[in-house]
Enzyme design. Structure first.
Site, PDB file in Angstrom:
ATOM      1  N   PRO A   2       0.829  -1.214   0.000  1.00 36.57           N
ATOM      2  CA  PRO A   2       0.000   0.000   0.000  1.00 36.57           C
ATOM      3  C   PRO A   2       0.860   1.260   0.000  1.00 36.57           C
ATOM      4  CG  PRO A   2      -0.253  -1.230   2.064  1.00 36.57           C
ATOM      5  CD  PRO A   2       0.599  -2.060   1.169  1.00 36.57           C
ATOM      6  N   GLU A   3       0.501   2.195  -0.845  1.00 36.19           N
ATOM      7  CA  GLU A   3       1.182   3.492  -0.864  1.00 36.19           C
ATOM      8  C   GLU A   3       0.218   4.560  -0.350  1.00 36.19           C
ATOM      9  OE1 GLU A   3       3.435   4.471  -4.282  1.00 36.19           O
ATOM     10  OE2 GLU A   3       4.247   2.460  -4.527  1.00 36.19           O
ATOM     11  N   HIS A 104      -5.368 -15.131   9.387  1.00 35.01           N
ATOM     12  CA  HIS A 104      -4.560 -13.915   9.355  1.00 35.01           C
ATOM     13  C   HIS A 104      -5.267 -12.717  10.005  1.00 35.01           C
ATOM     14  CE1 HIS A 104      -1.778 -16.126   6.977  1.00 35.01           C
ATOM     15  NE2 HIS A 104      -2.575 -16.242   5.948  1.00 35.01           N
ATOM     16  N   ARG A 123       1.505 -11.451   5.943  1.00 40.88           N
ATOM     17  CA  ARG A 123       2.973 -11.439   6.035  1.00 40.88           C
ATOM     18  C   ARG A 123       3.465 -10.777   7.319  1.00 40.88           C
ATOM     19  NH1 ARG A 123       5.241  -9.707   0.235  1.00 40.88           N
ATOM     20  NH2 ARG A 123       7.163 -10.363   1.228  1.00 40.88           N
ATOM     21  N   ARG A 166      22.898  16.788  -5.699  1.00 39.45           N
ATOM     22  CA  ARG A 166      22.729  15.336  -5.554  1.00 39.45           C
ATOM     23  C   ARG A 166      22.888  14.642  -6.906  1.00 39.45           C
ATOM     24  NH1 ARG A 166      20.093  14.336  -0.465  1.00 39.45           N
ATOM     25  NH2 ARG A 166      20.394  12.125  -0.900  1.00 39.45           N
TER      26      ARG A 166
END
Ligand code: ZN
Length: 287
Positions: A2-3, A104, A123, A166
């Site tokens: 998920p973002e 789960h 997980r 950078r």
């Protein structure tokens, strides 16, 4: 994984059943997720009212009417399911959706109004903690975070300063949570492609006009994904299967070998491993 848009979608899905609600019962079915749950986790949450549910980077923050804030991170595979008298709602479906399996189901929150919110995480890279609200912003998870990409603090001047000199590519630096918080691999690939900026170009050499455009595009990509997530939440009552809404909107992510969707480009989407993660890009139009 998920973002930001997915976490925001989960927040929007959970808010109507949790905000302003008192937790009548809390159950932790195991002592740990990625990290051990606090010893007083159930005791501290039982009877507490969730005043508001907000998001910072990829963290969900349940602000309680007690001294602590419940901080939740979905990790790689964490998800919530909401059971209400009118049926189950999954708050957020991800690109790699995982079917909820009772084995789960690790944490269960029952509200006084009768909703049950279950946290699933096959997980177990997700985690939950209770953090003192008064010093929340000083906590190691939050103290070093850069501005939210949808906030005013994120603009071309900010990137210009943070990226000055950078040599790393913008792909790597946009994933640096100290510079901007909450961006992940998928939406960074999407935004750089739309901005036609090479993920490998030394970031310090990107001109200011291109940074202005990049910031606009990052905001647009996130806003569109959040809107798509919001519409699937609203549509869920009509839907009968898994949602999996985000994969339809990807232009480059997980699309190696496909034609570049940018206008008037004859390139092919390529996948390249960069800093240990897959970068999807068009070698022709991203410069
Ligand atoms: Zn292209």
């Amino acid at each position: 994984m998920p973002e930001l848009p997915e976490v925001e979608t989960v927040r929007a899905g959970l808010a109507p059943v949790l905000e302003g609600q008192r937790l009548a019962r809390v159950e932790a079915r195991r002592p740990d997720l990625r990290f051990p749950l606090p010893a007083n986790f159930v005791q501290q949450l039982t009877g507490a009212t969730i005043v508001s549910l907000t998001r910072r980077a990829k963290y969900l923050l349940a602000h309680l009417d007690r001294e602590d804030t419940l901080v939740m991170h979905l990790g790689m595979s964490g998800r919530f399911e909401i059971a209400r008298p009118e049926g189950a709602v999954r708050a957020g479906e991800f690109h790699y959706a995982v079917d909820p399996d009772p084995k789960h189901a690790h944490v269960v929150f029952d509200t006084e109004a009768g909703a049950r919110v279950t946290y699933y995480d096959p997980r177990r890279f997700g985690y939950m903690a209770l953090v003192n609200s008064a010093t929340l912003t000083l906590h190691p998870w939050f103290a070093g975070l850069g501005p939210e990409p949808l906030s005013e603090g994120f603009d071309a001047d900010h990137l210009k300063a943070a990226w000055a000199g950078r040599k790393q590519g913008p792909k790597t630096l946009l994933l640096d949570q100290r510079i901007v918080a909450g961006l992940g691999n998928i939406y960074v690939c999407e935004a750089l492609h739309r901005a036609r900026i090479s993920p490998f170009r030394p970031a310090g050499k990107i001109t200011r006009p291109r940074l202005v455009r990049l910031v606009e595009i990052i905001r647009a990509v996130l806003t569109e994904a959040i809107a798509a997530g919001g519409s699937t939440l609203r549509d869920y009552a009509k839907a009968d299967g898994a949602l999996g809404y985000f994969q339809h909107s990807f232009r480059v992510y997980d699309r190696a070998g496909r034609p570049c969707p940018n206008e008037a480009c004859s390139g092919t989407i390529a996948r390249q491993v960069q800093s240990g993660r897959s970068t999807f890009h068009c070698p022709v139009c991203q410069r």
